[in-house]
Scaffold this motif. Structure first.
Motif, mmCIF file in Angstrom:
data_model
loop_
_atom_site.group_PDB
_atom_site.id
_atom_site.type_symbol
_atom_site.label_atom_id
_atom_site.label_comp_id
_atom_site.label_asym_id
_atom_site.label_seq_id
_atom_site.Cartn_x
_atom_site.Cartn_y
_atom_site.Cartn_z
ATOM 1 N N THR A 147 1.069 -1.133 0.104
ATOM 2 C CA THR A 147 -0.139 -0.061 0.065
ATOM 3 C C THR A 147 0.898 1.302 0.089
ATOM 4 O OG1 THR A 147 0.073 0.214 2.378
ATOM 5 C CG2 THR A 147 -1.679 -1.222 1.420
ATOM 6 N N ASP A 148 0.390 2.414 -0.298
ATOM 7 C CA ASP A 148 1.063 3.632 -0.489
ATOM 8 C C ASP A 148 1.894 3.965 0.948
ATOM 9 O OD1 ASP A 148 1.863 5.907 -2.009
ATOM 10 O OD2 ASP A 148 0.639 7.151 -0.768
ATOM 11 N N LEU A 149 1.205 3.681 2.029
ATOM 12 C CA LEU A 149 1.874 4.160 3.296
ATOM 13 C C LEU A 149 2.742 3.183 3.709
ATOM 14 C CD1 LEU A 149 -1.252 5.088 5.348
ATOM 15 C CD2 LEU A 149 0.349 6.490 4.275
ATOM 16 N N LYS A 150 3.041 2.013 2.972
ATOM 17 C CA LYS A 150 4.245 1.010 3.257
ATOM 18 C C LYS A 150 5.540 1.650 2.654
ATOM 19 C CE LYS A 150 2.292 -1.928 6.077
ATOM 20 N NZ LYS A 150 2.772 -2.286 7.342
ATOM 21 N N GLY A 151 5.506 2.730 1.892
ATOM 22 C CA GLY A 151 6.741 3.340 1.351
ATOM 23 C C GLY A 151 7.594 2.831 0.296
ATOM 24 N N GLY A 152 6.755 1.742 -0.343
ATOM 25 C CA GLY A 152 7.600 1.083 -1.786
ATOM 26 C C GLY A 152 8.162 2.026 -2.727
ATOM 27 N N ARG A 153 7.553 3.096 -2.816
ATOM 28 C CA ARG A 153 7.845 4.129 -4.094
ATOM 29 C C ARG A 153 9.029 4.821 -3.416
ATOM 30 N NH1 ARG A 153 5.510 9.248 -3.526
ATOM 31 N NH2 ARG A 153 3.810 9.326 -1.760
ATOM 32 N N PHE A 154 9.043 5.055 -2.230
ATOM 33 C CA PHE A 154 10.385 5.823 -1.674
ATOM 34 C C PHE A 154 11.490 4.760 -1.579
ATOM 35 C CE2 PHE A 154 7.107 8.455 0.078
ATOM 36 C CZ PHE A 154 7.492 9.504 0.535
ATOM 37 N N LEU A 155 11.187 3.569 -1.454
ATOM 38 C CA LEU A 155 12.340 2.428 -1.416
ATOM 39 C C LEU A 155 12.987 2.412 -2.820
ATOM 40 C CD1 LEU A 155 14.102 0.262 -0.035
ATOM 41 C CD2 LEU A 155 12.140 -1.391 -0.211
ATOM 42 N N ILE A 156 11.987 2.039 -4.013
ATOM 43 C CA ILE A 156 12.557 2.032 -5.126
ATOM 44 C C ILE A 156 13.683 2.998 -5.542
ATOM 45 C CG2 ILE A 156 11.955 1.824 -7.684
ATOM 46 C CD1 ILE A 156 9.548 0.103 -6.628
ATOM 47 N N MET A 157 13.020 4.250 -5.296
ATOM 48 C CA MET A 157 13.893 5.585 -5.789
ATOM 49 C C MET A 157 15.057 5.657 -4.815
ATOM 50 S SD MET A 157 10.953 8.508 -6.464
ATOM 51 C CE MET A 157 9.991 8.389 -5.022
ATOM 52 N N ARG A 213 10.693 -0.278 -13.532
ATOM 53 C CA ARG A 213 10.886 -0.302 -14.925
ATOM 54 C C ARG A 213 11.411 1.012 -15.415
ATOM 55 N NH1 ARG A 213 6.214 -3.629 -15.350
ATOM 56 N NH2 ARG A 213 4.801 -1.570 -15.771
ATOM 57 N N ARG A 214 10.743 2.184 -14.948
ATOM 58 C CA ARG A 214 10.742 3.231 -15.402
ATOM 59 C C ARG A 214 12.385 3.782 -15.070
ATOM 60 N NH1 ARG A 214 9.486 8.342 -13.243
ATOM 61 N NH2 ARG A 214 8.028 7.429 -12.047
ATOM 62 N N LEU A 215 12.726 3.397 -13.693
ATOM 63 C CA LEU A 215 14.093 3.878 -13.323
ATOM 64 C C LEU A 215 14.926 2.755 -13.196
ATOM 65 C CD1 LEU A 215 12.794 5.477 -9.800
ATOM 66 C CD2 LEU A 215 13.374 6.478 -11.698
ATOM 67 N N VAL A 216 14.744 1.684 -13.931
ATOM 68 C CA VAL A 216 15.813 0.778 -14.166
ATOM 69 C C VAL A 216 16.275 0.153 -12.926
ATOM 70 C CG1 VAL A 216 17.496 -0.140 -15.854
ATOM 71 C CG2 VAL A 216 16.248 1.944 -16.229
#
Length: 277
Positions: free
Chosen positions: A106-116, A148-151
């Motif tokens: 979910t968004d609050l689990k911070g996955g997008r922060f981690l990928i970046m 995928r976008r950030l490879v």
């Protein structure tokens, strides 16, 4: 909004005023009223309890901030069901470059922060890092697209059972707990410590009870979580293999303090005391 930030308000009518401007929930006003009324009923029940059990120091402080009397609060830390620490401390081993995230997506689990943060940390370390994501949830398509976008080399292995989760933990260099909301405890960190896997996380909620920076993992500021902060924590943990080995040892030692027996003893004491009142 405008930035992710854990709430520090006390529950009350003021919450209704902040609901829309700070995006505390959805956009349906009926949902807002229904949730507020539900929490108001729960809040009223607290005064009737003889004891309130909390799993972390963070939750204890949260209840105090909400006006609960200190004498009612009992700290009873959790333990990982069905898991015990390895009988001997972890041995040094070669780095795998694998960072493991476990949980509902979910968004609050911070996955997008981690990928970046993974991309930035790999650039700073000048070596390849692979993110392994064990879990399912509504955020998964967005995370797959971002990786995928950030490879960023990322393996989405889906929801895994206890044996597969333990195997993933044994193969990883780090556990990532990038939650941007205050986790009440964060049991996955204890489970990882049982196999000598240290964690990197935002310093939010109950995470600080088991993650000691420089001892059982590394943490990033959690009052306003940033990609840069998490990337720096990843680099601190992974830059020096000798330091990572020390973190493994510390995570294993930490896991030995969260046991079923310790939890049961604390729980029995609370129940005996409440029964005498």
């Amino acid at each position: 909004v405008p930035a992710v930030q854990p709430c520090t308000r006390s529950f009350g009518v003021g919450c209704l005023l902040h609901y829309y401007p700070r995006r505390c929930g959805g956009l349906n006003p009926l949902t807002m009223v229904r949730q507020y009324q539900q929490e108001k009923r729960r809040y009223a029940l607290l005064s009737r309890y003889r004891a309130i059990l909390v799993a972390s120091r963070h939750m204890r402080e949260e209840y105090l901030r909400q006006g609960m009397h200190e004498s009612k609060l009992r700290l009873t830390p959790l333990f990982p069901p069905g898991k015990t620490p390895d009988p001997s401390p972890p041995l040094g081993r070669a780095l795998t470059g694998r960072v493991l995230m476990v949980g509902r997506l979910t968004d609050l689990k911070g996955g997008r922060f981690l990928i970046m943060a993974m991309r930035r940390a790999a650039e700073m370390l000048q070596r390849t890092l692979t993110l392994v994501v064990a879990g399912e949830g509504p955020e998964k398509p967005r995370l797959e697209s971002l990786a995928r976008r950030l490879v960023v080399p990322t393996q989405f292995v889906g929801r895994v059972g206890p044996m597969q989760r333990e195997q993933q933990m044994r193969e990883a260099d780090l556990l990532a707990v990038p939650s941007v909301w205050p986790e009440p405890f964060g049991l996955v960190g204890i489970e990882a410590g049982c196999v000598g896997l240290p964690a990197v996380a935002y310093a939010v909620g109950g995470v600080g009870d088991w993650l000691a920076p420089g001892e059982s993992g590394e943490s990033a500021p959690g009052d306003r979580p940033t990609v840069a902060g998490l990337a720096a924590a990843l680099v601190r943990a992974l830059a020096d293999p000798a330091h990572l080995d020390r973190l493994r040892q510390g995570a294993w030692r930490m896991s030995q303090t969260y046991t079923r027996q310790g939890h049961m003893t604390a729980l029995e004491d609370v129940l005996k005391e409440a029964a005498r009142v």
